[in-house]
Design an enzyme around this catalytic site. Structure first.
Site, mmCIF file in Angstrom:
data_model
loop_
_atom_site.group_PDB
_atom_site.id
_atom_site.type_symbol
_atom_site.label_atom_id
_atom_site.label_comp_id
_atom_site.label_asym_id
_atom_site.label_seq_id
_atom_site.Cartn_x
_atom_site.Cartn_y
_atom_site.Cartn_z
ATOM 1 N N GLY A 52 -4.095 -0.407 -4.022
ATOM 2 C CA GLY A 52 -5.307 -0.949 -3.424
ATOM 3 C C GLY A 52 -6.496 -0.004 -3.523
ATOM 4 O O GLY A 52 -6.709 0.677 -4.540
ATOM 5 N N SER A 53 -7.260 0.094 -2.451
ATOM 6 C CA SER A 53 -8.548 0.789 -2.461
ATOM 7 C C SER A 53 -8.522 2.265 -2.871
ATOM 8 O O SER A 53 -9.539 2.772 -3.346
ATOM 9 C CB SER A 53 -9.213 0.655 -1.095
ATOM 10 O OG SER A 53 -9.565 -0.689 -0.857
ATOM 11 N N PRO A 54 -7.433 3.029 -2.683
ATOM 12 C CA PRO A 54 -7.449 4.410 -3.174
ATOM 13 C C PRO A 54 -7.686 4.529 -4.683
ATOM 14 O O PRO A 54 -7.929 5.637 -5.178
ATOM 15 C CB PRO A 54 -6.048 4.922 -2.796
ATOM 16 C CG PRO A 54 -5.718 4.176 -1.545
ATOM 17 C CD PRO A 54 -6.277 2.794 -1.788
#
Length: 570
Positions: free
Chosen positions: A291-293
């Site tokens: 996801g966002s990382p």
């Protein structure tokens, strides 16, 4: 027809006597011959019935942490066995034997019944010498002991997923015990002993070959940081009633793994109730969509392309974007964002627009160079490489999803490895589970320009400040950079609405990066499930302890009490 000749009784007696006398003379002559001319033969036959060559167990090498603290040691023990052919004991003696072995009477009887017709049967393995001597003191015929070594793990469940364990015969079965079996096990020796007719050793005659002990293995982990990370992760998994969790701490400069912990865990010293699911080193074997990382890597790829700078603006209005037949949304309409705010606000729309405006393979190449989708090179048994698919240019939906961390899978260790370049000014060293000693060469590679790495790191610092999604990751007196992640898990019918993986990946201190840490919590329950709520506080406590234990100087003044209370509160 003639009658058969029948010898008189006295002649038959004399014939038998003569035959026996001749036989006795032949035997006597043979005995004299053997004693006078074949004395070596008699000695050899006698020795064959009394001299035996038995193995000398080899001491298995120790496993140590980077500071020399023992993680796995071998202690001398005794294993008791018996020969059913010569075993003899009455009812009273059997009861005494059962008590000395700490068996029930019925259990001992079952062992005896199953042993009929065998020559060698273990009674009990790996007893303390004092306890084994109590059994031998009973003086039962056919009961013997043999010297062995038993593996003990002082750190118990704290380091077991990395260290692994051995079986009852001292052979590595999991973790580093298995990976470095040839290095640790040593070579057995041999000795000649004198035994009596019951098989008991009377005297040691000669050492034929000395046992060669195994070599010690020094790991990269720091047991102090390992304990700290284990404690904080366990508390978080219990607090949020999560399914599992992992945490990893890396040294930015060397790529050494300073801590690697998982939940649930198990005690390798007592595996009587061991569940197979608890054995996995989830930090290296379990994959998830990050996801966002991944957004900092997308921003880095955009900046490395030359089309964007840190202050470049991306219009994310009206808070969503249509890519073919799919709508990609942000939490709300953020309007115009620079690259730093795309990261701090975790804008899917901004990441999508960046990825689709540069070379089709640029984002994937950046992720691959950061270590995703390939082996980390640690040699750990069962490690998975995750998935980083090649996406054709026309498949823009998949390219967009990859830019904000969907459509690929990584392990927690791979995620931590990907952030090494942000702390290393664009250089990523190879990972190591073994301590890198002074003078050892460190292989590394540049995966992004130094200015890009430095600027993206400073962008990630905004994530932990006011208005960012990871305020709870702050560490008093230190500048911290990182990225939160909250990912829907995949179920039978697509992404589940109420099952999440909460993650946080970060670097500290920003001024002079020393450590990367990643925390992943699988399926947190309750009202808090975001990465900034579940994983970021664990990162903060682990990183704070690591910086303190490693004597790293603060890179900013301590936060006022009001500010500390602000970011530590829900």
């Amino acid at each position: 027809m003639s009658e058969p000749v029948i010898l008189p009784y006295r002649w038959r007696f004399r014939l038998v006597l003569l035959m026996l006398s001749v036989l006795a003379l032949v035997i006597a002559a043979r005995i004299v011959h053997l004693h006078l001319f074949e004395d070596d033969f008699l000695k050899g036959q006698g020795d064959a019935r009394s001299l035996r060559v038995v193995p000398i167990p080899a001491h298995r090498g120790m496993i140590l942490d980077r500071n020399g603290e023992p993680l796995a040691v071998s202690a001398p023990v005794q294993s008791l066995w018996f020969d059913p052919r010569i075993f003899s004991a009455d009812k009273t003696q059997k009861k005494a034997l059962a008590r000395a072995l700490e068996f029930s009477d019925s259990r001992l009887e079952r062992i005896l019944k199953r042993s009929t017709g065998k020559k060698f049967v273990y009674l009990r393995r790996h007893m303390a010498p004092v306890e084994a001597n109590k059994v031998l003191a009973l003086g039962l015929d056919g009961v013997f002991s043999q010297s062995e070594y038993k593996r003990y793990y002082p750190a118990a469940e704290v380091a077991t997923h990395l260290v692994g364990f051995t079986n009852v015969d001292g052979q590595g079965q999991e973790g580093m015990e298995l990976a470095y079996e040839d290095w640790l096990r040593g070579e057995k020796g041999k000795k000649r002993v004198l035994k009596d007719r019951l098989g008991r050793t009377i005297k040691e005659i000669q050492a034929l070959s000395e046992a060669k002990p195994g070599q010690d293995l020094q790991l990269s982990i720091d047991l102090r940081i390992q304990y700290l990370a284990y404690r904080e992760l366990k508390a978080a998994v219990q607090q949020h009633r999560a399914r599992s969790g992992s945490a990893v701490v890396l040294d930015v400069q060397t790529g050494e793994v300073l801590a690697m912990v998982n939940q649930p865990s198990y005690n390798p010293n007592d595996r009587s109730d061991l569940k197979p699911s608890h054995v996995r080193n989830r930090a290296m074997t379990d994959t998830f969509e990050p996801g966002s990382p991944m957004k900092p890597l997308t921003v880095a790829a955009a900046m490395a392309s030359g089309k964007y700078r840190a202050n470049s603006k991306i219009n994310t209005s009206p808070g969503y974007i249509r890519v073919k037949n799919r709508t990609i949304r942000d939490h709300r309409n953020y309007g115009e964002l620079d690259l730093g705010r795309i990261i701090s606000k975790s804008s899917n729309v901004g990441a999508t627009k960046l990825a689709l405006s540069i070379e089709p393979g640029a984002v994937r190449n950046m992720m691959y160079n950061a270590g995703l989708g390939r082996d980390t090179g640690t040699g750990f048994p069962g490690e998975r490489v995750g998935s980083l698919p090649f996406v054709p240019e026309k498949r823009v939906v998949e390219r967009a999803a990859m830019s904000y961390g969907y459509g690929l899978s990584v392990t927690p260790l791979q995620l931590a490895q990907a952030y090494l370049a942000f702390g290393g000014n664009g250089i990523k060293p190879d990972l190591s589970l073994l301590k890198i000693k002074e003078g050892d060469s460190i292989h590394s590679e540049r995966i992004m320009p130094e200015p890009v790495a430095r600027q993206v790191l400073e962008m990630m610092e905004q994530v932990t400040l006011k208005g960012g999604t990871g305020r709870r990751a702050q560490v008093p007196a230190f500048r911290v950079a990182g990225k939160t992640g909250t990912v829907h898990k995949v179920g039978r019918n697509g992404y589940e609405e109420d099952l999440y993986v909460a993650a946080f990946a970060g670097v500290a201190p920003v001024e002079n990066p020393r450590f990367v840490a990643v925390v992943v919590v699988d399926e947190p329950q309750g009202q808090e499930y975001y990465g900034g709520e579940v994983a970021a506080p664990v990162f903060s406590r682990i990183m704070a302890g690591t910086l303190r234990l490693m004597n790293v100087a603060p890179d900013k003044l301590p936060m006022p009490l009001e500010q500390q209370l602000a970011w530590s509160s829900p």
